[in-house]
Write a protein that holds these residues in place. Structure first.
Motif, mmCIF file in Angstrom:
data_model
loop_
_atom_site.group_PDB
_atom_site.id
_atom_site.type_symbol
_atom_site.label_atom_id
_atom_site.label_comp_id
_atom_site.label_asym_id
_atom_site.label_seq_id
_atom_site.Cartn_x
_atom_site.Cartn_y
_atom_site.Cartn_z
ATOM 1 N N ASP A 115 -94.581 -1.043 85.179
ATOM 2 C CA ASP A 115 -94.057 -2.292 85.700
ATOM 3 C C ASP A 115 -95.041 -2.896 86.691
ATOM 4 N N MET B 10 -92.562 -6.640 89.870
ATOM 5 C CA MET B 10 -91.416 -6.384 89.000
ATOM 6 C C MET B 10 -90.685 -5.119 89.475
ATOM 7 N N ALA B 11 -91.471 -4.106 89.819
ATOM 8 C CA ALA B 11 -90.880 -2.866 90.323
ATOM 9 C C ALA B 11 -90.086 -3.154 91.596
ATOM 10 N N TYR C 275 -86.831 -4.854 90.552
ATOM 11 C CA TYR C 275 -85.866 -3.891 90.012
ATOM 12 C C TYR C 275 -85.243 -3.059 91.128
ATOM 13 N N ASN D 248 -93.761 -8.783 81.324
ATOM 14 C CA ASN D 248 -93.279 -7.459 81.698
ATOM 15 C C ASN D 248 -91.786 -7.315 81.348
ATOM 16 N N TRP D 249 -91.029 -8.325 81.718
ATOM 17 C CA TRP D 249 -89.586 -8.291 81.449
ATOM 18 C C TRP D 249 -89.305 -8.301 79.946
ATOM 19 N N ASN E 269 -90.040 -5.013 78.421
ATOM 20 C CA ASN E 269 -89.024 -4.018 78.801
ATOM 21 C C ASN E 269 -87.747 -4.207 77.986
#
Ligand SMILES: [Zn+2]
Length: 548
Positions: free
Chosen positions: A16, A20-21, A24, A112-113, A116
């Motif tokens: 990630d 983004m991490a 989350y 990234n999203w 995922n």
């Protein structure tokens, strides 16, 4: 080259972007939201904002799709294609929101999203349909426009959609909550029951047209309910209600406002409601109504204001009743006490996510309000029955005490209030049925009747009070401490009140200052007093021994 591309080309998995991490991680604090649909929707709302997709209009998104020739929805897009599309998408957004959009960061995070969500196997490719579904689900558009767009993606050239194609759409949609770890609340990854329910709704035709799909989606089926709730969450964000939270005292309440249908002036704010906090002394078994905003209200075909006014008036009325009658109203509501938590009730109203058919599932605010009104009506009728029973009890007790009083040859009492005519149950039932359609009028009538019964009960209670005082005085008089005439004792009834209380407390522990507010307890207490009186002074029982 973007971080994602590098990572995917080197076969690294589950990487990630640091931002983004961070995002989350920040979503974890939403885990205290007790209701899955709200929890998911609030996480999605935060994600949507972080990816700046809340700024993206649907026409703009469609232009970008067209510009990159994204017509074949089954076609796979690799990372470089995704980056190209996302770059032109965010460049457009940057033109109108330069201070909010950082193109490289947004591209990285959105990619990234998407990976995922849609590339769990880390192949570095996702289907065009998945790409569109992800972007459109989180863009800024009317809910039904999103539904129409999504349906068009899977429909044939003639505008029809079979089970397989619908399955594809629902599959790609459900990946969005799945990625947040919330899929279990929406029926799990298996979309087959949802597809089946949609086609059952469409009378099991082999193919579905857009209008039918829209009708089904309006029922907010379990697998898709997170999307309309996301829209409500977004709409409620800026809502300001002139009300004060009974728990954290926030005023005005911002966001969703929850108002108790039973407790007068009982409002709680979104965060208190979601975290399940309870005000001292508030029982968590009453339904509450959710207020969002006019934007949200426009989604439903109902004169919302009017309904809210009615419900509010109604709730206030019931709250008054409750205050006057102690706990008995409470008891009449759910005798079997299957619902011990109002959140359960709300969940039942709003988001009964774990039940069978999606048709009986998450309901729109309009449906919720209507069902609440119906339940309210049922409750009022139960309350009415209780009041009538109470009325009969009080009347009987009055008669009994009156007889005892007469036997003792005390001064004549004022006559009891006129006995209410209790119409035959069946006749009234028929009346109720006939008027069921005129719910509002009916409620008014019930309320009026309740008022009459309340007043009548109050009168009876005050008469009973007086009777007891008189009997008590007889007690003292017979003991030789007060030889005043009956008429005098009647005049002095006020001063004998403490005596009554002492006598009462000797015979029953439960009676106190509020003894009159609890008719059922009162009855047994009085009976004991009467019995004691009769035992102590057998002469009063029908004059068997004659007067002393
Ligand atoms: Zn609060």
């Amino acid at each position: 080259m973007s971080e994602n591309m590098r990572v995917h080309q080197t076969q690294t998995t589950c990487w990630d972007h640091p931002k983004m991490a961070e995002l989350y991680q920040s979503l974890a604090d939403l885990n205290n939201v007790r209701f899955s649909a709200y929890r998911t929707a609030m996480k999605l709302r935060r994600l949507q904002k972080a990816l700046c997709l809340d700024l993206l209009s649907m026409p703009m998104a469609c232009e970008v799709f067209d510009q990159h020739g994204l017509k074949q929805n089954e076609q796979l897009l690799d990372i470089s294609q995704l980056v190209t599309c996302l770059t032109s998408l965010y460049q457009r957004l940057e033109q109108s929101h330069s201070h909010l959009v950082s193109v490289p960061l947004c591209v990285d995070m959105c990619l990234n999203w998407l990976l995922n969500v849609y590339d769990t196997g880390r192949t570095g490719k996702i289907r065009t349909l998945s790409f569109k579904t992800g972007i459109i689900s989180l863009c800024k558009a009317h809910l039904e426009d999103k539904y129409r767009f999504l349906f068009r993606q899977v429909a044939s050239a003639t505008g029809f959609c079979d089970q397989r194609r619908l399955g594809l759409l629902l599959h790609d949609s459900i990946q969005i909550p799945r990625q947040l770890g919330e899929v279990a609340s929406f029926g799990g990854s298996n979309i087959e029951p949802s597809v089946r329910s949609c086609f059952q709704f469409a009378n099991n035709k082999p193919e579905l047209e857009a209008a039918m799909f829209l009708d089904w989606m309006r029922l907010e089926p379990q697998s898709m309910v997170w999307l309309p709730v996301l829209h409500r969450v977004a709409a409620a964000e800026t809502a300001k209600h002139q009300a004060k939270c009974n728990i954290c005292k926030e005023c005005p309440i911002i966001g969703f406002r929850y108002r108790s249908l039973k407790h007068f002036n009982y409002d709680i704010c979104q965060s208190c409601f979601f975290s399940g906090r309870v005000a001292k002394g508030h029982k968590m078994q009453y339904p509450m109504v959710e207020y969002c905003t006019p934007v949200c209200n426009s989604d439903v075909n109902l004169s919302h204001d009017d309904t809210h006014t009615r419900i509010e008036h109604y709730a206030n009325r019931l709250a008054e009743m409750e205050n006057r009658n102690g706990s008995y109203l409470n008891d009449s509501i759910s005798p079997n006490e299957s619902i011990d938590d109002e959140h359960m009730l709300i969940q039942h109203y709003c988001q009964s996510l774990n039940q069978g058919s999606p048709l009986s599932q998450p309901r729109s605010p309009a449906q919720i309000l209507i069902s609440m009104e119906t339940e309210e009506k049922g409750e009022l009728e139960r309350v009415l029955n209780d009041l009538e029973q109470e009325n009969r009890k009080l009347q009987a007790e009055y008669d009994r005490l009156k007889k005892a009083h007469d036997r003792k040859g005390l001064s004549p009492l004022p006559s009891p209030p006129e006995i209410l005519p209790v119409s035959p149950q069946s006749a009234r039932d028929a009346e109720l049925i006939a008027e069921a359609k005129l719910l509002r009028q009916h409620k008014g009538r019930l309320e009026a009747r309740m008022q009459i019964l309340e007043d009548h009960n109050k009168q009876l209670e005050s008469q009973l009070h007086r009777l007891r005082q008189l009997l008590e005085q007889t007690d003292s008089k017979v003991n030789g401490t007060a030889l005043s005439s009956p008429s005098t004792s009647s005049q002095r009834s006020d001063s004998s009140l403490p005596l009554l209380r002492v006598a009462a407390s000797q015979t029953t522990d439960t009676m106190g200052d509020d003894e009159l507010s609890s008719p059922s307890q009162d009855t047994s207490g009085l009976e004991e007093v009467m019995e004691q009186l009769n035992n102590s002074f057998p002469h009063s029982q029908g004059g068997r021994r004659g007067h002393p």
